[in-house]
Write a protein that holds these residues in place. Structure first.
Motif, PDB file in Angstrom:
ATOM      1  N   ARG A  29      38.247  32.929  13.581  1.00 36.94           N
ATOM      2  CA  ARG A  29      36.948  32.889  14.261  1.00 36.94           C
ATOM      3  C   ARG A  29      36.951  31.825  15.364  1.00 36.94           C
ATOM      4  O   ARG A  29      36.401  32.036  16.445  1.00 36.94           O
ATOM      5  CB  ARG A  29      35.838  32.592  13.261  1.00 36.94           C
ATOM      6  N   ILE A  30      37.551  30.670  15.084  1.00 36.23           N
ATOM      7  CA  ILE A  30      37.615  29.618  16.104  1.00 36.23           C
ATOM      8  C   ILE A  30      38.450  30.088  17.294  1.00 36.23           C
ATOM      9  O   ILE A  30      38.105  29.831  18.458  1.00 36.23           O
ATOM     10  CB  ILE A  30      38.193  28.324  15.505  1.00 36.23           C
ATOM     11  N   PHE A  33      36.330  32.294  19.255  1.00 29.64           N
ATOM     12  CA  PHE A  33      35.388  31.483  20.020  1.00 29.64           C
ATOM     13  C   PHE A  33      36.057  30.945  21.298  1.00 29.64           C
ATOM     14  O   PHE A  33      35.488  31.026  22.394  1.00 29.64           O
ATOM     15  CB  PHE A  33      34.889  30.334  19.142  1.00 29.64           C
ATOM     16  N   LEU A  36      36.616  33.736  23.736  1.00 32.44           N
ATOM     17  CA  LEU A  36      35.349  34.164  24.320  1.00 32.44           C
ATOM     18  C   LEU A  36      34.958  33.256  25.479  1.00 32.44           C
ATOM     19  O   LEU A  36      34.588  33.711  26.569  1.00 32.44           O
ATOM     20  CB  LEU A  36      34.261  34.162  23.244  1.00 32.44           C
ATOM     21  N   ILE A 106      29.216  38.039  11.953  1.00 31.58           N
ATOM     22  CA  ILE A 106      28.990  37.560  13.315  1.00 31.58           C
ATOM     23  C   ILE A 106      27.521  37.794  13.663  1.00 31.58           C
ATOM     24  O   ILE A 106      26.966  38.859  13.392  1.00 31.58           O
ATOM     25  CB  ILE A 106      29.896  38.302  14.312  1.00 31.58           C
ATOM     26  N   LEU A 111      25.289  36.224  20.034  1.00 34.53           N
ATOM     27  CA  LEU A 111      26.341  36.651  20.946  1.00 34.53           C
ATOM     28  C   LEU A 111      25.735  37.270  22.206  1.00 34.53           C
ATOM     29  O   LEU A 111      26.215  37.035  23.319  1.00 34.53           O
ATOM     30  CB  LEU A 111      27.262  37.661  20.252  1.00 34.53           C
ATOM     31  N   HIS A 114      24.529  34.521  24.276  1.00 36.03           N
ATOM     32  CA  HIS A 114      25.659  33.875  24.963  1.00 36.03           C
ATOM     33  C   HIS A 114      26.045  34.643  26.221  1.00 36.03           C
ATOM     34  O   HIS A 114      26.294  34.041  27.280  1.00 36.03           O
ATOM     35  CB  HIS A 114      26.857  33.790  24.017  1.00 36.03           C
ATOM     36  N   ALA A 156      27.675  30.654  21.693  1.00 37.56           N
ATOM     37  CA  ALA A 156      28.899  31.312  21.236  1.00 37.56           C
ATOM     38  C   ALA A 156      29.366  30.729  19.911  1.00 37.56           C
ATOM     39  O   ALA A 156      29.796  31.459  19.011  1.00 37.56           O
ATOM     40  CB  ALA A 156      29.989  31.164  22.301  1.00 37.56           C
ATOM     41  N   ALA A 157      29.281  29.404  19.767  1.00 35.62           N
ATOM     42  CA  ALA A 157      29.687  28.766  18.510  1.00 35.62           C
ATOM     43  C   ALA A 157      28.833  29.249  17.352  1.00 35.62           C
ATOM     44  O   ALA A 157      29.342  29.548  16.266  1.00 35.62           O
ATOM     45  CB  ALA A 157      29.583  27.249  18.658  1.00 35.62           C
ATOM     46  N   ARG A 158      27.528  29.349  17.580  1.00 33.60           N
ATOM     47  CA  ARG A 158      26.629  29.817  16.506  1.00 33.60           C
ATOM     48  C   ARG A 158      26.860  31.289  16.189  1.00 33.60           C
ATOM     49  O   ARG A 158      26.718  31.710  15.032  1.00 33.60           O
ATOM     50  CB  ARG A 158      25.171  29.590  16.925  1.00 33.60           C
ATOM     51  N   ILE A 160      29.747  32.920  16.334  1.00 34.93           N
ATOM     52  CA  ILE A 160      31.039  33.138  15.675  1.00 34.93           C
ATOM     53  C   ILE A 160      31.052  32.586  14.260  1.00 34.93           C
ATOM     54  O   ILE A 160      31.567  33.224  13.337  1.00 34.93           O
ATOM     55  CB  ILE A 160      32.159  32.493  16.509  1.00 34.93           C
ATOM     56  N   TRP A 166      30.443  24.942  10.771  1.00 38.98           N
ATOM     57  CA  TRP A 166      30.687  23.975  11.842  1.00 38.98           C
ATOM     58  C   TRP A 166      30.448  22.551  11.349  1.00 38.98           C
ATOM     59  O   TRP A 166      31.169  21.626  11.711  1.00 38.98           O
ATOM     60  CB  TRP A 166      29.773  24.256  13.040  1.00 38.98           C
TER      61      TRP A 166
END
Length: 553
Positions: A29-30, A33, A36, A106, A111, A114, A156-158, A160, A166
């Motif tokens: 996932r990271i 991210f 992305l 997700i 997204l 974003h 985007a972080a939220r 993914i 996090w």
């Protein structure tokens, strides 16, 4: 083992693995991210460069241009060190998480937000780089631009990963920020010092790239006095920043930090050999990067070559080499005190052969100046190597086949030819003439490998990816627990449609072929689908070779 994702499908998107194997999913996932964000920034940069906006003579103050590359370099080193060390430090914390973290989907609404924010970043970037003002209004514009950039990254972080994960990663990395900050701050002065030593290495890089290009082109333009290198249609000048010395210095810095942080995990003094090996590796990758840049420009995409690829490929390559090389070193007993076991990643076994075919195809097309893809055998070699590497993980699949498999393959062939008659395609005369111009033995060898790939590695790799993985992944995140016969019509249509889109302008025929292959694999044996697929490709290859229907390839 029970998996909540296998019993209850998430409403918003695909789920990451359960807590027993949470770390690979989180790292994946990271990586998603990072890709992305990188894809968005690269797209905006290419657009601005195409529009002529990325010019230091525009309104954006010159210091922002001058220091931008140093900030980027420091940020890359900081991010690589932080990600590499955190991923290992956070392992135990992630393994203690409850199983319901594994069903976190997700967040598509974040997204979408974003994507909207990146659109705003693009619009503001156009005004920032195009403005000729330097007053208070411009300062406010830059401030808004930076805030929108930060918001796009946060969204985007939220999307993914959930906030809880996090938080765990940030807590695990609290003692690592100092190492990462030290690496980031040291990157700029170290790179500046190295610039004074660039002349010998640049000459070596120049000759190495020229030797590599001579494998692809009969005539290479090389003027050592001007450091000009390329082909008759596209040349570049190798400047100090292109010599590879900066990447080597950054690898030295990263290697020192890595071995210092994990000093109890390595055997010394042999562990020190990792640093020169990493430095040599990053230099070789830089040689390949410059050669690839020239290949892309020669292939007809000079804007991409001198724009996005030239700007972004260097730090992407450094990140991949640094993370991959030193992470892998912890699994080598000669270097590590306790070699870390390789993490089982079932997804890789199904997707890597297919992805390597796509990657090798991109390289082969870039290296081909005409309509004949002379480097096609690279696809066969890469796919065969991947299939051999993961051979033990395929034992759980049923590779047997019945009489229906070749029959279905033959029917798909007839359908393919019938649709081709209704919707004809170009005859491929350029391909035929280019192939005919080759000497007999290379031409025959190429045809043999092309045919062999069509009936072996391509069917196996595509069936593993689209029927073995995607068909079942639509049903559940724990796709290996899903039986083929339990895949419904939604999974059938999605996997077949994506399989069709892969085949470009023949997507209708390919989609119908995918449906036919799924009808076989739903009986429980992937071997049926592979044999049917191989039969279709073998019959198409027969048409190509016997009737000269090169357009079918």
């Amino acid at each position: 083992m029970t998996n909540t994702a296998a019993t209850a499908r998430p409403r918003s998107g695909p789920a990451i693995p359960s807590s027993q194997g949470l770390l690979p999913g989180v790292l994946l996932r990271i990586l998603l991210f990072a890709l992305l964000i990188a894809a968005g920034l690269l797209g905006i940069r290419l657009w601005l460069e195409t529009a002529g906006m990325m010019d230091a003579r525009s309104g954006l103050p010159r210091p922002l241009y001058g220091w931008g590359i140093w900030v980027l370099r420091s940020g890359v080193v900081f991010s690589v060190v932080l990600l590499a060390l955190t991923s290992i430090r956070a392992r135990r914390a992630l393994e203690r998480l409850p199983a319901d973290f594994g069903s976190t989907p997700i967040a598509w609404r974040y997204l979408a937000a974003h994507v909207a924010a990146m659109g705003a970043v693009a619009a503001l970037s156009f005004h920032v780089y195009g403005s000729r003002s330097t007053g208070l209004d411009f300062a406010l514009l830059v401030g808004v631009w930076l805030m929108v950039c930060a918001a796009a990254v946060a969204l985007a972080a939220r999307a993914i990963l959930p906030t809880g994960l996090w938080s765990i990663l940030l807590h695990a990395s609290k003692s690592i920020w100092g190492y990462a900050a030290l690496g980031g701050l040291a990157a700029t002065p170290l790179a500046l010092v190295c610039l004074s030593l660039w002349n010998p290495l640049t000459r070596l890089t120049f000759h190495a790239v020229r030797a590599l290009l001579q494998l692809f082109f009969p005539r290479v333009i090389a003027i050592p006095g001007e450091m000009l290198l390329g082909t008759p249609t596209f040349q570049v000048t190798i400047y100090p920043q292109c010599s590879g010395l900066e990447g080597m210095a950054l690898m030295l810095l990263f290697g020192i930090i890595w071995l210092g942080f994990f000093r109890s995990d390595y055997r010394f003094p042999q562990a020190f050999l990792l640093i020169p090996c990493g430095i040599v590796l990053v230099w070789l990758v830089n040689v390949v990067r410059i050669a690839a840049l020239i290949l892309i420009g020669t292939a007809g995409a000079p804007q991409v070559a001198v724009g996005g690829f030239h700007s972004e490929a260097g730090w992407i390559a450094f990140t991949a080499v640094a993370l991959g090389f030193f992470t892998s070193s912890r699994r080598l007993p000669w270097f590590a005190v306790r070699a870390a076991p390789a993490e089982s990643n079932p997804v890789a076994a199904y997707l890597v052969p297919f992805l390597l075919i796509l990657a090798a195809g991109m390289i082969a097309r870039a290296a081909s100046s005409g309509s004949w893809e002379w480097l096609y055998p690279l696809r066969f070699v890469c796919a065969a190597a991947a299939l051999w590497t993961y051979r033990r993980q395929y034992r759980q699949l049923d590779w047997r086949c019945g009489w229906a498999a070749p029959v279905v393959g033959g029917l798909v062939f007839l359908m393919w030819i019938g649709l081709d008659v209704l919707m004809p395609h170009p005859a491929g005369s350029g391909f035929a003439s280019a192939l005919a111009a080759e000497p007999p033995w290379p031409r025959a060898a190429w045809l043999v490998i092309r045919t062999l790939a069509a009936v072996t590695t391509v069917p196996i790799a595509e069936e593993l990816a689209f029927r073995g993985f995607l068909l079942r992944r639509v049903v559940s995140a724990d796709f290996e627990s899903v039986r083929f016969r339990d895949c419904g019509y939604t999974a059938l249509l999605i996997s077949s449609l994506l399989f069709g889109i892969l085949h470009g302008d023949r997507w209708v025929a390919a989609t119908l072929a995918g449906i036919a292959y799924v009808s076989l694999v739903r009986r429980g044996r992937i071997g049926d689908a592979v044999v049917a697929h191989a039969t279709t490709n073998a019959l198409l290859a027969t048409c190509v070779l016997a009737l000269g229907r090169w357009d079918l390839w």
